[in-house]
Design an enzyme around this catalytic site. Sequence first.
Site, PDB file in Angstrom:
ATOM      1  N   CYS A 291       0.871  -1.187   0.000  1.00  0.00           N
ATOM      2  CA  CYS A 291       0.000   0.000   0.000  1.00  0.00           C
ATOM      3  C   CYS A 291       0.905   1.234   0.000  1.00  0.00           C
ATOM      4  CB  CYS A 291      -0.965  -0.011   1.183  1.00  0.00           C
ATOM      5  SG  CYS A 291      -0.173   0.025   2.809  1.00  0.00           S
TER       6      CYS A 291
ATOM      7  N   ARG B 144      -3.287  -0.539   5.523  1.00  0.00           N
ATOM      8  CA  ARG B 144      -3.880  -1.646   4.767  1.00  0.00           C
ATOM      9  C   ARG B 144      -2.964  -2.850   4.601  1.00  0.00           C
ATOM     10  NH1 ARG B 144      -5.306   2.146  -0.170  1.00  0.00           N
ATOM     11  NH2 ARG B 144      -3.399   3.058   0.653  1.00  0.00           N
TER      12      ARG B 144
ATOM     13  N   ASP C 207      -8.277   3.854   1.251  1.00  0.00           N
ATOM     14  CA  ASP C 207      -7.262   4.298   2.212  1.00  0.00           C
ATOM     15  C   ASP C 207      -7.976   4.776   3.476  1.00  0.00           C
ATOM     16  OD1 ASP C 207      -5.356   5.600   3.661  1.00  0.00           O
ATOM     17  OD2 ASP C 207      -4.622   6.832   2.008  1.00  0.00           O
TER      18      ASP C 207
END
Length: 162
Positions: free
Chosen positions: A16, A22, A130
Amino acid sequence: MISIVYILMTKILMVCLGNICRSPLAEGILKSKLSPDMFVVDSAGTSNYHIGQFPDSRSIQIAKRHTIDISNQRGRQFKISDFDTYDVIYAMDTSNYQYLKGKARTNVDQNKIKLILTEMDNMPTRDVPDPYYSGVDGFLEVFEMLDVVCDNIAAKLLSNNT
Ligand code: 4NP
């Protein structure tokens, strides 16, 4: 020295932007579904923003609620040699996917890069959102998406390894 057993293991990298929200969750969730004797799962960020840092406390908490401990992870930046180490590189969203595609040196590198949600039919979006600027709800949504897609990934990996 690298052992023959390590060479034979399937190695998966989750990527990420920051490697604190994440991809640490994706790493922890997929690890929880696979044997550490057969699979290596790691994560990295495309940015250098959080090198050496713990995962975001909200990611640690949401994982802990599901009995997954990600508190021992530390942020690191993606490096070109990751293309040599890993068999599959999963990007959490289109932006990080495009970044990785831009770094690929060869067709072999290109073919290792996948957008993680494409491993799942019927996902309403192609991107894991996000959650950095969201509340705890955003992290729960990310956890649930990754849990479902990692079930699929683990099932595919295990059917290829039998
Ligand atoms: P991640 O989330 O890419 O899922 O780790 C983010 C973490 C930090 C920032 C952005 C996204 N940041 O801008 O610092």
